[in-house]
Scaffold this motif. Structure first.
Motif, PDB file in Angstrom:
ATOM      1  N   LEU A 151       0.814  -1.208   0.000  1.00  0.00           N
ATOM      2  CA  LEU A 151       0.000   0.000   0.000  1.00  0.00           C
ATOM      3  C   LEU A 151       0.849   1.261   0.000  1.00  0.00           C
ATOM      4  O   LEU A 151       0.364   2.343  -0.325  1.00  0.00           O
ATOM      5  N   LYS A 152       2.132   1.124   0.342  1.00  0.00           N
ATOM      6  CA  LYS A 152       2.975   2.310   0.381  1.00  0.00           C
ATOM      7  C   LYS A 152       3.196   2.897  -1.009  1.00  0.00           C
ATOM      8  O   LYS A 152       3.426   4.111  -1.138  1.00  0.00           O
ATOM      9  N   TYR A 153       3.113   2.083  -2.056  1.00  0.00           N
ATOM     10  CA  TYR A 153       3.369   2.603  -3.403  1.00  0.00           C
ATOM     11  C   TYR A 153       2.293   3.587  -3.859  1.00  0.00           C
ATOM     12  O   TYR A 153       2.625   4.686  -4.326  1.00  0.00           O
ATOM     13  N   PRO A 154       0.990   3.266  -3.748  1.00  0.00           N
ATOM     14  CA  PRO A 154       0.001   4.296  -4.094  1.00  0.00           C
ATOM     15  C   PRO A 154       0.076   5.505  -3.176  1.00  0.00           C
ATOM     16  O   PRO A 154      -0.187   6.639  -3.617  1.00  0.00           O
ATOM     17  N   VAL A 155       0.429   5.293  -1.899  1.00  0.00           N
ATOM     18  CA  VAL A 155       0.566   6.431  -0.986  1.00  0.00           C
ATOM     19  C   VAL A 155       1.711   7.339  -1.439  1.00  0.00           C
ATOM     20  O   VAL A 155       1.587   8.569  -1.431  1.00  0.00           O
ATOM     21  N   LEU A 156       2.837   6.751  -1.846  1.00  0.00           N
ATOM     22  CA  LEU A 156       3.955   7.556  -2.333  1.00  0.00           C
ATOM     23  C   LEU A 156       3.590   8.299  -3.616  1.00  0.00           C
ATOM     24  O   LEU A 156       4.031   9.438  -3.832  1.00  0.00           O
ATOM     25  N   ILE A 157       2.776   7.695  -4.468  1.00  0.00           N
ATOM     26  CA  ILE A 157       2.334   8.381  -5.692  1.00  0.00           C
ATOM     27  C   ILE A 157       1.459   9.572  -5.342  1.00  0.00           C
ATOM     28  O   ILE A 157       1.590  10.657  -5.930  1.00  0.00           O
ATOM     29  N   VAL A 158       0.551   9.386  -4.367  1.00  0.00           N
ATOM     30  CA  VAL A 158      -0.296  10.503  -3.935  1.00  0.00           C
ATOM     31  C   VAL A 158       0.559  11.627  -3.349  1.00  0.00           C
ATOM     32  O   VAL A 158       0.337  12.817  -3.632  1.00  0.00           O
ATOM     33  N   LEU A 159       1.555  11.273  -2.546  1.00  0.00           N
ATOM     34  CA  LEU A 159       2.431  12.285  -1.969  1.00  0.00           C
ATOM     35  C   LEU A 159       3.243  12.997  -3.047  1.00  0.00           C
ATOM     36  O   LEU A 159       3.482  14.210  -2.951  1.00  0.00           O
ATOM     37  N   LEU A 160       3.667  12.264  -4.071  1.00  0.00           N
ATOM     38  CA  LEU A 160       4.376  12.890  -5.182  1.00  0.00           C
ATOM     39  C   LEU A 160       3.502  13.938  -5.857  1.00  0.00           C
ATOM     40  O   LEU A 160       3.951  15.068  -6.122  1.00  0.00           O
ATOM     41  N   GLY A 161       2.238  13.575  -6.132  1.00  0.00           N
ATOM     42  CA  GLY A 161       1.331  14.546  -6.729  1.00  0.00           C
ATOM     43  C   GLY A 161       1.095  15.738  -5.818  1.00  0.00           C
ATOM     44  O   GLY A 161       1.015  16.892  -6.294  1.00  0.00           O
ATOM     45  N   MET A 162       0.994  15.505  -4.518  1.00  0.00           N
ATOM     46  CA  MET A 162       0.781  16.596  -3.572  1.00  0.00           C
ATOM     47  C   MET A 162       1.960  17.567  -3.594  1.00  0.00           C
ATOM     48  O   MET A 162       1.773  18.796  -3.626  1.00  0.00           O
ATOM     49  N   HIS A 163       3.181  17.048  -3.601  1.00  0.00           N
ATOM     50  CA  HIS A 163       4.352  17.930  -3.578  1.00  0.00           C
ATOM     51  C   HIS A 163       4.525  18.671  -4.903  1.00  0.00           C
ATOM     52  O   HIS A 163       4.975  19.827  -4.913  1.00  0.00           O
ATOM     53  N   VAL A 164       4.197  18.025  -6.005  1.00  0.00           N
ATOM     54  CA  VAL A 164       4.255  18.726  -7.291  1.00  0.00           C
ATOM     55  C   VAL A 164       3.265  19.895  -7.308  1.00  0.00           C
ATOM     56  O   VAL A 164       3.580  20.999  -7.774  1.00  0.00           O
ATOM     57  N   ASN A 165       2.065  19.675  -6.775  1.00  0.00           N
ATOM     58  CA  ASN A 165       1.080  20.752  -6.703  1.00  0.00           C
ATOM     59  C   ASN A 165       1.550  21.876  -5.793  1.00  0.00           C
ATOM     60  O   ASN A 165       1.317  23.064  -6.084  1.00  0.00           O
ATOM     61  N   ILE A 166       2.199  21.527  -4.675  1.00  0.00           N
ATOM     62  CA  ILE A 166       2.726  22.564  -3.785  1.00  0.00           C
ATOM     63  C   ILE A 166       3.793  23.389  -4.502  1.00  0.00           C
ATOM     64  O   ILE A 166       3.840  24.618  -4.386  1.00  0.00           O
ATOM     65  N   ALA A 167       4.656  22.715  -5.261  1.00  0.00           N
ATOM     66  CA  ALA A 167       5.711  23.431  -5.988  1.00  0.00           C
ATOM     67  C   ALA A 167       5.130  24.395  -7.010  1.00  0.00           C
ATOM     68  O   ALA A 167       5.621  25.523  -7.166  1.00  0.00           O
ATOM     69  N   VAL A 168       4.069  23.968  -7.713  1.00  0.00           N
ATOM     70  CA  VAL A 168       3.502  24.789  -8.781  1.00  0.00           C
ATOM     71  C   VAL A 168       2.565  25.861  -8.229  1.00  0.00           C
ATOM     72  O   VAL A 168       2.684  27.052  -8.553  1.00  0.00           O
ATOM     73  N   LEU A 169       1.629  25.455  -7.382  1.00  0.00           N
ATOM     74  CA  LEU A 169       0.582  26.371  -6.931  1.00  0.00           C
ATOM     75  C   LEU A 169       1.063  27.332  -5.850  1.00  0.00           C
ATOM     76  O   LEU A 169       0.568  28.461  -5.763  1.00  0.00           O
TER      77      LEU A 169
END
Length: 351
Positions: A272-290
């Motif tokens: 389950l850590k793999y989908p969680v890491l993908i969600v966190l990756l998307g969250m950090h990319v959004n933080i960087a952009v937005l």
């Protein structure tokens, strides 16, 4: 039951002292943080004097007074000379590049930690969470064997091995014992360092999630609305306004953020850590952009890489090598999809 416990303790001690774990993850951390800080220093090169130099509003004298109370230290305030500062900046750039490449990593990692701590302490009131995490990781990486993979040190070791220059069991018994003790010490420090890095990331996510749970705005799903309307963190106002118009999306992302951060420390030992890491990756990319926080997001993304197993990095490395080989074949003129021609087998000697 006691025998089972003893067996587990023995297996743990063997793992701790005989096999360095997550060598590829350590290399990924080294490359990621070296590249991040090198890019950071290059980006701020036109503003270096105002941020860290003698021309900063936070003068070296004020910094010394604060260090006497806080315990911080920085090599940048050892002299008020502009020439000295420029030399320190050039050394910092070279150190980041060498750390990224993995050249004499054991010594360069210490220099990299000194650089990161010195620049952070010199402009501590301009730092954010990304800078704080960078300081911690730079110190932790000093204790790891982060130059064993994907580095100039690893390449030099392979060349020596191919040339037959590896160190053998020569010398007396005392010398062999000292060498074995050194290997065990390096292995233990590396494994403990990687464990501390993983624990630090878990602690960070867990505390962030629990802190959000206590806030009423995260509970009613409106927290991200206020985040998107902070002028200081809106590099793209039109994009922030467009996303802020989708109220259901804002609420879902807010709840998902809290859930993932709170659950993160509990999903590390399963798939389950793999989908969680993908969600966190998307969250950090959004933080960087937005929110315009690329250094913070980059530091968090690199930190998350510690939880990926070595087989993942070996698979990625194999994929990159095959991609480079295909690109080389296509540049050589072979049509796409055509495998390179095999070399005909040479006839052996007669008889």
């Amino acid at each position: 039951m006691p025998q089972r416990v003893l067996n587990r303790i023995h297996a743990f001690l063997v793992l701790l002292t005989e096999r360095p774990v997550s060598l590829y993850a350590a290399a990924a951390l080294r490359i990621g943080y070296g590249l991040l800080y090198l890019a950071f220093l290059l980006r701020e090169f036109p503003h270096r004097d105002e941020m860290w130099g003698p021309g900063s509003p936070w003068t070296p004298e004020l910094a010394r007074q604060m260090y006497d109370q806080s315990g911080w230290a920085s090599v940048l305030i050892l002299s008020d000379s502009r020439v000295y500062f420029e030399i320190c900046y050039a050394v910092a750039l070279v150190t980041c590049a060498l750390f990224l490449l993995g050249w004499r990593t054991r010594a360069v990692s210490v220099l990299f930690a000194v650089v990161v701590v010195s620049f952070h302490a010199r402009a501590i009131f301009m730092a954010d969470g990304g800078d704080n995490l960078m300081v911690l990781m730079a110190v932790y990486l000093v204790f790891t064997a982060c130059g064993r993979r994907w580095s100039l040190d690893a390449r030099r070791t392979r060349l020596r091995a191919s040339a037959g220059k590896t160190a053998g069991p020569h010398g007396g018994g005392v010398r062999n014992q000292l060498r074995d003790a050194r290997i065990i010490l390096i292995t233990v420090l590396h494994n403990c360092g990687m464990f501390v890095i993983a624990a630090q990331v878990c602690f960070l996510y867990g505390c962030a999630g629990l802190y959000k749970v206590q806030g009423p705005k995260w509970g009613n799903g409106t927290a991200l609305h206020y985040v998107l309307n902070i002028d200081v963190f809106r590099p793209w106002p039109e994009l922030s306004q467009m996303i802020d118009g989708h109220h259901l999306l804002i609420a879902v992302v807010g709840y998902l953020t809290v859930l993932v951060q709170v659950a993160f420390p509990f999903v590390l030992f399963g798939r389950l850590k793999y989908p969680v890491l993908i969600v966190l990756l998307g969250m950090h990319v959004n933080i960087a952009v937005l929110m315009g926080l690329p250094l913070f997001s980059g530091a968090m993304i690199v930190a998350d890489a510690v939880f990926l197993p070595d087989r993942f990095y070996r698979a990625v490395g194999g994929l990159l090598r095959r991609t480079v080989q295909r690109a080389g074949v296509m540049r050589a003129g072979a049509p796409p999809g055509t495998a390179p021609a095999a070399v005909p087998q040479q006839p052996g000697p007669a008889g």
